[in-house]
Design a protein around this motif. Structure first.
Motif, PDB file in Angstrom:
ATOM      1  N   ALA A 195      13.719  69.519  61.312  1.00 43.00           N
ATOM      2  CA  ALA A 195      14.571  70.710  61.238  1.00 43.00           C
ATOM      3  C   ALA A 195      15.275  70.941  62.579  1.00 43.00           C
ATOM      4  CB  ALA A 195      13.745  71.930  60.845  1.00 43.00           C
ATOM      5  N   TYR A 196      14.559  70.747  63.673  1.00 42.90           N
ATOM      6  CA  TYR A 196      15.149  70.930  65.002  1.00 42.90           C
ATOM      7  C   TYR A 196      16.290  69.937  65.228  1.00 42.90           C
ATOM      8  CZ  TYR A 196      15.785  70.735  70.030  1.00 42.90           C
ATOM      9  OH  TYR A 196      16.337  70.721  71.284  1.00 42.90           O
ATOM     10  N   ARG A 197      16.028  68.664  64.919  1.00 47.99           N
ATOM     11  CA  ARG A 197      17.066  67.643  65.124  1.00 47.99           C
ATOM     12  C   ARG A 197      18.262  67.878  64.211  1.00 47.99           C
ATOM     13  NH1 ARG A 197      15.362  62.143  67.743  1.00 47.99           N
ATOM     14  NH2 ARG A 197      14.040  63.115  69.263  1.00 47.99           N
ATOM     15  N   SER A 198      18.000  68.311  62.976  1.00 50.33           N
ATOM     16  CA  SER A 198      19.099  68.601  62.054  1.00 50.33           C
ATOM     17  C   SER A 198      20.007  69.684  62.620  1.00 50.33           C
ATOM     18  CB  SER A 198      18.559  69.037  60.689  1.00 50.33           C
ATOM     19  OG  SER A 198      18.023  67.937  60.006  1.00 50.33           O
ATOM     20  N   ARG A 199      19.407  70.727  63.193  1.00 48.97           N
ATOM     21  CA  ARG A 199      20.215  71.801  63.802  1.00 48.97           C
ATOM     22  C   ARG A 199      21.012  71.284  64.992  1.00 48.97           C
ATOM     23  NH1 ARG A 199      15.575  74.648  62.826  1.00 48.97           N
ATOM     24  NH2 ARG A 199      14.947  74.613  65.010  1.00 48.97           N
ATOM     25  N   ARG A 200      20.376  70.459  65.814  1.00 50.91           N
ATOM     26  CA  ARG A 200      21.073  69.908  66.987  1.00 50.91           C
ATOM     27  C   ARG A 200      22.249  69.029  66.547  1.00 50.91           C
ATOM     28  NH1 ARG A 200      21.313  72.544  70.756  1.00 50.91           N
ATOM     29  NH2 ARG A 200      21.976  70.785  71.982  1.00 50.91           N
ATOM     30  N   VAL A 201      22.017  68.174  65.549  1.00 55.18           N
ATOM     31  CA  VAL A 201      23.084  67.310  65.042  1.00 55.18           C
ATOM     32  C   VAL A 201      24.180  68.171  64.399  1.00 55.18           C
ATOM     33  CG1 VAL A 201      23.650  65.455  63.411  1.00 55.18           C
ATOM     34  CG2 VAL A 201      21.559  65.314  64.774  1.00 55.18           C
ATOM     35  N   ALA A 213      27.394  70.051  47.847  1.00 56.43           N
ATOM     36  CA  ALA A 213      26.492  70.177  48.996  1.00 56.43           C
ATOM     37  C   ALA A 213      26.439  71.620  49.486  1.00 56.43           C
ATOM     38  CB  ALA A 213      26.929  69.245  50.121  1.00 56.43           C
ATOM     39  N   ALA A 214      27.599  72.242  49.594  1.00 50.73           N
ATOM     40  CA  ALA A 214      27.640  73.630  50.077  1.00 50.73           C
ATOM     41  C   ALA A 214      26.918  74.566  49.110  1.00 50.73           C
ATOM     42  CB  ALA A 214      29.086  74.077  50.271  1.00 50.73           C
ATOM     43  N   VAL A 215      27.178  74.408  47.815  1.00 50.54           N
ATOM     44  CA  VAL A 215      26.528  75.274  46.819  1.00 50.54           C
ATOM     45  C   VAL A 215      25.024  75.054  46.826  1.00 50.54           C
ATOM     46  CG1 VAL A 215      26.277  75.682  44.327  1.00 50.54           C
ATOM     47  CG2 VAL A 215      28.557  75.541  45.350  1.00 50.54           C
ATOM     48  N   LYS A 216      24.582  73.794  46.856  1.00 49.78           N
ATOM     49  CA  LYS A 216      23.150  73.507  46.840  1.00 49.78           C
ATOM     50  C   LYS A 216      22.439  74.151  48.022  1.00 49.78           C
ATOM     51  CE  LYS A 216      19.604  69.950  47.225  1.00 49.78           C
ATOM     52  NZ  LYS A 216      18.628  70.987  47.383  1.00 49.78           N
ATOM     53  N   VAL A 217      22.990  73.966  49.196  1.00 51.59           N
ATOM     54  CA  VAL A 217      22.341  74.496  50.399  1.00 51.59           C
ATOM     55  C   VAL A 217      22.337  76.026  50.385  1.00 51.59           C
ATOM     56  CG1 VAL A 217      22.559  74.671  52.914  1.00 51.59           C
ATOM     57  CG2 VAL A 217      22.712  72.452  51.789  1.00 51.59           C
ATOM     58  N   GLY A 264      20.616  72.099  55.398  1.00 48.86           N
ATOM     59  CA  GLY A 264      19.723  72.155  54.246  1.00 48.86           C
ATOM     60  C   GLY A 264      18.529  71.223  54.355  1.00 48.86           C
ATOM     61  N   GLY A 265      18.480  70.406  55.404  1.00 46.59           N
ATOM     62  CA  GLY A 265      17.368  69.478  55.568  1.00 46.59           C
ATOM     63  C   GLY A 265      17.360  68.369  54.527  1.00 46.59           C
ATOM     64  N   VAL A 266      18.530  68.051  53.989  1.00 40.62           N
ATOM     65  CA  VAL A 266      18.650  67.067  52.914  1.00 40.62           C
ATOM     66  C   VAL A 266      18.661  65.640  53.456  1.00 40.62           C
ATOM     67  CG1 VAL A 266      20.100  66.310  50.987  1.00 40.62           C
ATOM     68  CG2 VAL A 266      19.859  68.741  51.475  1.00 40.62           C
ATOM     69  N   LEU A 267      19.160  65.460  54.654  1.00 40.64           N
ATOM     70  CA  LEU A 267      19.262  64.109  55.215  1.00 40.64           C
ATOM     71  C   LEU A 267      17.887  63.648  55.695  1.00 40.64           C
ATOM     72  CD1 LEU A 267      22.607  64.472  57.181  1.00 40.64           C
ATOM     73  CD2 LEU A 267      22.249  63.488  54.924  1.00 40.64           C
ATOM     74  N   PRO A 268      17.475  62.458  55.258  1.00 44.69           N
ATOM     75  CA  PRO A 268      16.127  61.980  55.605  1.00 44.69           C
ATOM     76  C   PRO A 268      16.020  61.576  57.068  1.00 44.69           C
ATOM     77  CG  PRO A 268      17.332  60.287  54.398  1.00 44.69           C
ATOM     78  CD  PRO A 268      18.210  61.517  54.416  1.00 44.69           C
ATOM     79  N   GLY A 269      14.796  61.658  57.575  1.00 49.11           N
ATOM     80  CA  GLY A 269      14.508  61.166  58.915  1.00 49.11           C
ATOM     81  C   GLY A 269      14.823  62.128  60.042  1.00 49.11           C
ATOM     82  N   LEU A 270      15.241  63.342  59.718  1.00 49.08           N
ATOM     83  CA  LEU A 270      15.543  64.314  60.766  1.00 49.08           C
ATOM     84  C   LEU A 270      14.650  65.540  60.609  1.00 49.08           C
ATOM     85  CD1 LEU A 270      19.460  64.305  60.778  1.00 49.08           C
ATOM     86  CD2 LEU A 270      17.960  63.328  62.508  1.00 49.08           C
TER      87      LEU A 270
END
Length: 192
Positions: free
Chosen positions: A53-59, A170-174, A45-51
């Motif tokens: 979109a590409y890095r979020s997918r990799r993580v 978190a699941a519902v929001k995303v 969902g891109g909710v975590l700061p500092g990442l």
């Protein structure tokens, strides 16, 4: 905090005094797995700061691997300490109400991992992947949360409920955010 507090409180549980190290490891692997289920939608969902979109997918991919490892440790440890109980759980004949929810969530996690590893070979487009992954993610979230809530073990009740509520939220929001983005995209395409 939402993940660390339940882990810390479980570590102080009096019930640990009557458990062996393998059983304790298996139990904590289950708690960690639930925490990872919370992190997964936040990453997508891109909710975590500092990442990015590409890095979020990799993580998200790496956390998925850690989730599988945590589930395997959880199940293997419980199998080692009580094979008959695990056979009952895996064959859906266990008298404990939490077992089927955990087993269903486990198989859904394994299905997602298998499909993710074969996605390119199968030629699954993003739309098809999401159509398969999102329902399985819903099964994982609901199964894991119900499994956890029904267990009366080392986890402290309030922190366990807060963690489970956070996983659901978190699941519902995303999922709502992704649905809204899809709707906006569809409306924009219809206007063109």
């Amino acid at each position: 905090m939402v993940i660390g507090v339940p882990v810390a409180l479980a570590a102080t549980s009096e019930q640990l005094a009557w458990r062996g190290p393998v059983y304790i490891l298996a139990g904590f692997a289950g708690i960690i797995a639930l925490g990872l289920v919370l992190v997964q939608p936040l990453l997508i969902g891109g909710v975590l700061p500092g990442l990015s979109a590409y890095r979020s997918r990799r993580v998200h991919h790496w956390i998925g691997g850690a989730l599988i490892l945590a589930v395997v440790i959880h199940v293997a440890g419980l199998w080692f300490t009580s094979p008959p109980d695990m056979i009952d759980a895996l064959t859906f004949s266990s008298p404990t109400p939490f077992s089927p929810f955990g087993v269903i969530a486990m198989w859904a996690i394994f299905a997602v991992a298998l499909l993710a590893s074969m996605r390119r070979r199968l030629g699954l487009r993003l739309r098809t992947w999401r159509a398969v992954h999102i329902p399985l993610a819903i099964v994982i979230v609901i199964g894991a949360v119900v499994h956890c809530l029904l267990i009366e073990g080392t986890m402290e009740t309030v922190s366990k409920a807060v963690l489970c509520a956070a996983v659901l939220a978190a699941a519902v929001k995303v999922m709502v955010d992704l649905w809204r983005k899809r709707m906006v995209r569809s409306e924009n395409l219809a206007r063109q």
